[in-house]
Design a protein around this motif. Structure first.
Motif, PDB file in Angstrom:
ATOM      1  N   THR B  50      37.951   4.626  11.005  1.00 11.31           N
ATOM      2  CA  THR B  50      37.527   4.645  12.396  1.00 11.31           C
ATOM      3  C   THR B  50      38.113   3.448  13.143  1.00 11.31           C
ATOM      4  O   THR B  50      38.592   3.559  14.269  1.00 11.31           O
ATOM      5  CB  THR B  50      35.991   4.624  12.468  1.00 11.31           C
ATOM      6  OG1 THR B  50      35.512   5.710  11.686  1.00 11.31           O
ATOM      7  CG2 THR B  50      35.504   4.770  13.882  1.00 11.31           C
ATOM      8  N   ASP B 109      35.810  13.171  13.363  1.00 10.50           N
ATOM      9  CA  ASP B 109      35.391  12.399  12.198  1.00 10.50           C
ATOM     10  C   ASP B 109      34.685  13.313  11.201  1.00 10.50           C
ATOM     11  O   ASP B 109      33.875  14.142  11.597  1.00 10.50           O
ATOM     12  CB  ASP B 109      34.434  11.302  12.698  1.00 10.50           C
ATOM     13  CG  ASP B 109      34.449  10.099  11.792  1.00 10.50           C
ATOM     14  OD1 ASP B 109      35.071  10.175  10.719  1.00 10.50           O
ATOM     15  OD2 ASP B 109      33.848   9.083  12.168  1.00 10.50           O
ATOM     16  N   ARG B 225      32.861  -1.812   4.639  1.00  8.31           N
ATOM     17  CA  ARG B 225      31.822  -1.887   5.664  1.00  8.31           C
ATOM     18  C   ARG B 225      30.587  -2.614   5.137  1.00  8.31           C
ATOM     19  O   ARG B 225      30.029  -3.487   5.789  1.00  8.31           O
ATOM     20  CB  ARG B 225      31.431  -0.482   6.114  1.00  8.31           C
ATOM     21  CG  ARG B 225      30.259  -0.490   7.082  1.00  8.31           C
ATOM     22  CD  ARG B 225      29.741   0.891   7.405  1.00  8.31           C
ATOM     23  NE  ARG B 225      30.742   1.724   8.026  1.00  8.31           N
ATOM     24  CZ  ARG B 225      31.104   2.903   7.569  1.00  8.31           C
ATOM     25  NH1 ARG B 225      30.541   3.391   6.486  1.00  8.31           N
ATOM     26  NH2 ARG B 225      32.009   3.606   8.187  1.00  8.31           N
TER      27      ARG B 225
HETATM   28 MG   LIG Z   1      34.283   6.417  10.400  1.00  2.00          MG
END
Ligand SMILES: [Mg+2]
Ligand SMILES: Nc1ncnc2c1ncn2[C@@H]1O[C@H](COP(=O)(O)OP(=O)(O)OP(=O)(O)O)[C@@H](O)[C@H]1O
Lengths: 716, 270
Positions: B50, B109, B225
């Motif tokens: 992303t 996505d 992340r």
């Molecule tokens: Mg993503």
């Protein structure tokens, strides 16, 4: 409501019955005399326990009845129960005598129980220690227990129980520290020299080896301090508790040398002559022993095997790369000249990056980086651990017939050996089994293997379609009706399209001064069936003949109609012989398409041996965990009661099956049984529940019934 | 009810997002964009897909319209639908139509989550026709060379059921994403959170430990992340071991033994 204590006569009568005194001629007077003095609750407890053990062995139960009172005085009830179960477990695994000695040697059991209360037990901690070990970098090591801690460079052995420190948590830390220390020996190269060669020549060698071992421990501590500072702190804390820190400080100077980043096993060896034995610190609490012969044997085998595998893998990489370039440069014929061996090189990571010295090196071929597969990376990291580098003789690709890799494959596993091995073994799954009499699971009792079914491409499929042409047509029709259809919902507040009728009506309303209604849309309602079903087909010897034929035909018809519904389904056959050989035959996995191969496998369903059931239901329950579906259904096709060659008969088998079905239900799996056994009404309701089975009297009806039942089960 | 839609200029990424290139992905994406080829980003969760597309939108100076796909997403959700307003019907473009009209980057996505009959609406856009048929209004939207279609897909955890159809995937240029190597990943964490380099590198080591456990107890290792999350907590004064537990371990598994093992691993590192 407190009950009256039992009288001596009551107790004798009870013991006589459960110890089958007519045949066993045991004398129940003595135990009864003792039991009679207890309050009723404890009397009942002992009598129940005796009855449970009697289900395994009468003599054992008698001994138990005699010793139970003393056990109750010394331990809590649940520990007494554990003691009895340890005995029956010994009986199953080792025989009567070892079991008897568990009962007779009550004192050592009590003693152990005390230790266990504050000690850490390997069996209980292994489920944490093993992933901990796998999280540390390097080779994937195994874990097992042995009297003393040591490693052979492939398995780390730890003591079955640790009671060195007063608290359980500290003893667990000691396990962790011991594990890490032996991991560090492997990872940081204690065995990169042959210690037997160095330390077995003169009379002095034992002393030398001791000194070496003490020095090496300091070096490894420093490595751990660098890489795993938190763990290092714990290890220091343990040493402090056990007063092992002082001796360490005596060697301050040496420690500084050994702690340097570039020090290696050679540093320790060089220092051996500089220290006196008297000055050697005693073994640290987490140091096990050196088993140099075990190390040598395992290492030699592995190095040879990995070298072969690695070089063969390289030759495949070389072949692919050369083909690639041959395609790119069309002028060049691209044929690599025969006899020329492909050489690879290693590209070391930049020095700045070497925080991870876990062998993450890159491989180059003809000046270009080559992509490495998981397999090659694993091999490289294991080879790296053995040598501290990838030796250059490993880097030439193997010639065409240089190695026969099958030589290195694990020899076929003997299921009887499975427990001796470590906790992970390829292709084998181990399950518990329920023992109703003991109200207790046999731990790691059944060995299950999934087996491929060879497809047989014959006319069976076509024959079945022809034979059941009419039936199939009507089945198809009734299944088509079932298929989830998209429904168009009208007058919805939101939706994909405008409901023209509602809109026109609404406009009228608005014109006549009313408010605009809200529900003016149409929406497609997706009626989605999300069913996953696994069929478990009895392949035991008793299905021979008609039954087998009918089962196979049923499966074909069922698969045909399930394709219409789009439900996901899998088909497995099951059979086996004793708990050590439970075999699940793969006919169709859940995600496989129903194609010629599947049909050909159905055609080759053949009767095998016996029917043990619980283990298969447990395995399929585990499979269902990975399947996402709103409805999970397990349908068993069978011709009779669970029955196996060993003790899986009668009540035992029925109860284990019932228990496994209960476990499945807990996981949200619905079970249903279709059987050809007329006597099934006696036991199936108990196993599956009153509404969850169907008995089919006529084999010829099976193909129709199976599909029909399926339809019924999966609607509304 | 007046539907609120953002104007295309509001979709521009104004400030340069931080993106650490791992391989040649930027050059490949630029080339694909220049050649009007749609792009498929694949890779495990939390590895920067992303972030990458956001960066590319900024770099190419195109608006970015992102649609998070789910299994109830219908073709109308993408293309558009009629609404009723004051007794009249009005057509509202869906995000895909809007992206085509304005020459934006449309990023779908987790595209495998959608139903297969939804996925097919992107087919004519993703081959050399580059058109979006809007049956309900009888219009065929043609994409300009500025429009770009990108989809993402995590090949790891879906069942085979949810695999992308060959006819879909074979329309795309595929960029394979993976967790960056240790040095880069440490750098990313430092830049994202301002934590010291040493702690960041211990966090990366912890991530590698969990990634090694993938397949023997864990379904998935810790993503970049999660490391960023943990680092943020640490920077805010939470003890590293606690941060590893709450931001990483607890989010990847519920298994008590695995949680203990991971806790032991993190407390070995810090
Ligand atoms: Mg993503
Ligand atoms: N190469 C990178 N450069 C900068 N930041 C990165 C990079 N890779 C990962 N990150 C960090 O990781 C976080 C998660 O990345 P991102 O949201 O892009 O993951 P994703 O691949 O889209 O995951 P998902 O598949 O779950 O949507 C980002 O917010 C960023 O902090």
């Amino acid at each position: 409501m407190a009950h009256e204590p039992l009288s001596t006569e009551d107790i004798i009568a009870c013991l006589d019955e459960c110890l089958e005194v007519e045949f066993s001629f045991v004398e129940n007077e003595t135990p009864a005399q003792a039991i009679v003095k207890l309050p009723r609750r404890e009397q009942d407890f002992i009598l129940n326990l005796t009855r449970r053990v009697a289900g395994t062995n009468i003599k054992l139960a008698y001994q138990l009845a005699c010793h139970a009172i003393r056990a109750l005085e010394a331990m809590e009830q649940h520990m007494v129960e554990a003691w009895a179960m340890t005995a029956t477990d010994h009986y199953d695994r080792k025989g009567l005598l070892p079991a008897m000695s568990v009962i007779r040697d009550l004192d050592s059991f009590i003693d152990n129980a005390r230790k266990r209360a504050c000690g850490a037990v390997f069996e209980e901690q292994v489920s944490v220690l093993l992933p901990f070990l796998h999280g540390l970098s390097g080779r994937k090591l195994k874990l097992n227990s042995a009297d003393r801690a040591y490693t052979d460079t492939e398995t780390i052995y730890l003591p079955p129980i640790l009671t060195t420190l007063p608290e359980m948590q500290e003893n667990f830390l000691l396990y962790k520290a011991t594990l890490a220390h032996h991991w560090a020996q492997i990872q940081y190269g204690t065995f990169r020299v042959d210690l037997i060669d160095i330390y077995s020549n003169d009379a002095n060698s034992e002393i030398q080896l001791k000194k070496f071992y003490a020095l090496e421990a300091l070096r490894l501590d420093a490595c751990i301090q660098r890489e795993l500072p938190g763990l290092y702190r714990d290890m220091q804390m343990l040493k402090q508790k056990l007063n092992q820190l002082d001796n360490q400080h005596r060697w301050q100077d040496l420690q500084t040398i050994l702690s340097e980043q570039h020090s290696s096993v050679h540093t320790s060896i060089e220092l051996v002559d500089k220290v006196k034995l008297e000055d050697c610190p005693e073994l640290f609490c987490y140091q096990g022993e050196l088993q140099l012969h075990a190390v040598r044997e395992i290492m030699n085998k592995r190095i040879e095997r990995e070298k072969a595998c690695f070089r063969v893998a390289l030759s495949e990489v070389a072949k692919e790369t050369l083909q690639q370039t041959a395609c790119d440069e069309t002028e060049n014929t691209g044929e690599p000249t025969k006899g020329e061996t492909a050489m690879f090189e290693i590209r070391e990571p930049d020095a700045a990056q070497s925080a991870f010295n876990d062998g993450t090196v890159e491989l180059q071929f003809e000046g270009e980086l080559v992509p490495t597969s998981e397999h090659i990376r694993k091999l490289m990291s294991s080879i790296f651990v053995d040598f501290g580098e990838i030796p250059s003789e490993h880097l030439t690709a193997a010639g065409p017939d240089e190695y026969d890799l099958s030589k290195y494959e694990d020899s076929k596993l003997d299921p009887g050996e499975v427990w001796k091995d470590t906790y992970h073994k390829e292709g084998v799954e181990i399950y518990n089994e329920w023992n109703v009499q003991r109200q207790h699971y046999h731990k790691n009792w059944c060995v299950l293997r999934e087996i491929d079914v060879q497809p047989v491409y014959d006319s069976f499929y076509q024959d079945t379609l022809t034979k059941h042409k009419g039936l199939l047509k009507s089945l198809r029709h009734s299944f088509e009706i079932l298929r989830g259809e998209d429904k168009l919902l009208k007058k919805q507040p939101h939706g994909d399209d405008i409901d023209i009728d509602a809109f026109v009506e609404a406009c009228g309303d608005v014109l006549s001064g009313m408010e605009m209604p809200e529900n003016l849309f149409t929406k497609i309602h997706k009626e989605k069936r999300n069913v996953a079903v696994i069929f478990m087909v009895d392949m035991s010897g008793s299905t021979c003949g008609w039954i087998n034929q009918a089962e196979k035909e049923s499966l074909i018809l069922l698969a045909e109609v399930l394709e219409i519904l789009g439900d996901r389904y899998a088909i497995y056959g099951f059979s086996g012989m004793t708990r050590k050989r439970c075999e699940l035959f793969k006919i169709k996995t859940i995600d496989e398409d129903y194609d010629d191969n599947v049909r050909a496998r159905i055609s080759n369903i053949k009767p095998q041996d016996y029917t043990r059931m619980g283990v298969f239901i447990r395995h399929i329950t585990r499979m269902f965990n990975d399947i996402e579906a709103d409805t999970k259904l397990l349908i068993t096709l069978s011709d009779g009661k669970p029955d196996d060659y060993d003790t899986y008969r009668g009540e035992y088998g029925v109860e284990d099956t019932r228990q496994s079905l209960y476990e499945a239900k807990q996981q949200g799996i619905h079970s249903f049984c279709i059987t050809l056994d007329e006597k099934a009404r006696d036991y199936l309701p108990h196993m599956y529940g009153a509404a969850n089975y169907a008995v089919i009297d006529d084999v010829a009806q099976l193909p129709l019934k199976v599909s029909d039942i399926y339809r019924r089960l999966t609607t509304g | 009810m007046q539907p609120k839609t953002l104007k295309p200029e509001e979709y521009f990424v104004k400030d340069e997002p931080y993106y650490q290139p791992v391989d040649e992905e930027i050059a490949v994406f630029e080339a694909a964009y220049a050649q009007c080829l749609p792009v498929l980003l694949k890779g495990p969760t939390g590895c920067g897909k992303t972030r990458f597309i956001k960066y590319m939108a900024w770099k190419l100076k195109r608006p970015l319209i992102t649609v998070s796909c789910h299994d109830d997403l219908t073709a109308s959700d993408l293309v558009g639908r009629f609404l009723i307003s004051g007794g009249e019907t009005i057509w509202i473009d869906g995000p895909l139509a809007r992206a085509v009209r304005h020459g934006a980057i449309c990023y779908l996505d987790e595209v495998v989550e959608t139903r297969k009959d939804t996925t097919v609406v992107i087919h004519p856009l993703a081959d050399d026709r580059r058109v979006l048929p809007m049956e309900k209004v009888g219009e065929i939207l043609e994409a300009t060379s500025k429009f770009c279609l990108a989809i993402s897909y995590n090949p790891g955890y879906q069942s085979v059921m949810k695999d992308l159809k060959q006819s879909t995937r074979q329309r795309f240029v595929a960029l394979d994403f993976d967790y960056p190597n240790a040095t880069l990943e440490t750098e990313i964490i430092v830049s994202e959170t301002g934590i010291d380099k040493n702690t960041a590198s211990q966090l990366v080591k912890f991530a590698h430990m969990t990634r090694d456990l993938k397949g023997s107890g864990l379904d998935e290792g810790a993503s970049t992340r999660l490391l960023v999350h943990a680092a943020k907590l640490i920077r805010d004064g939470i003890k590293p071991v606690t941060a590893c537990k709450t931001a990483i371990a607890q989010t990847i598994t519920d298994d008590a033994d695995m949680l203990t093992a991971m806790h032991e691993l993190s407390s070995s590192l810090f």
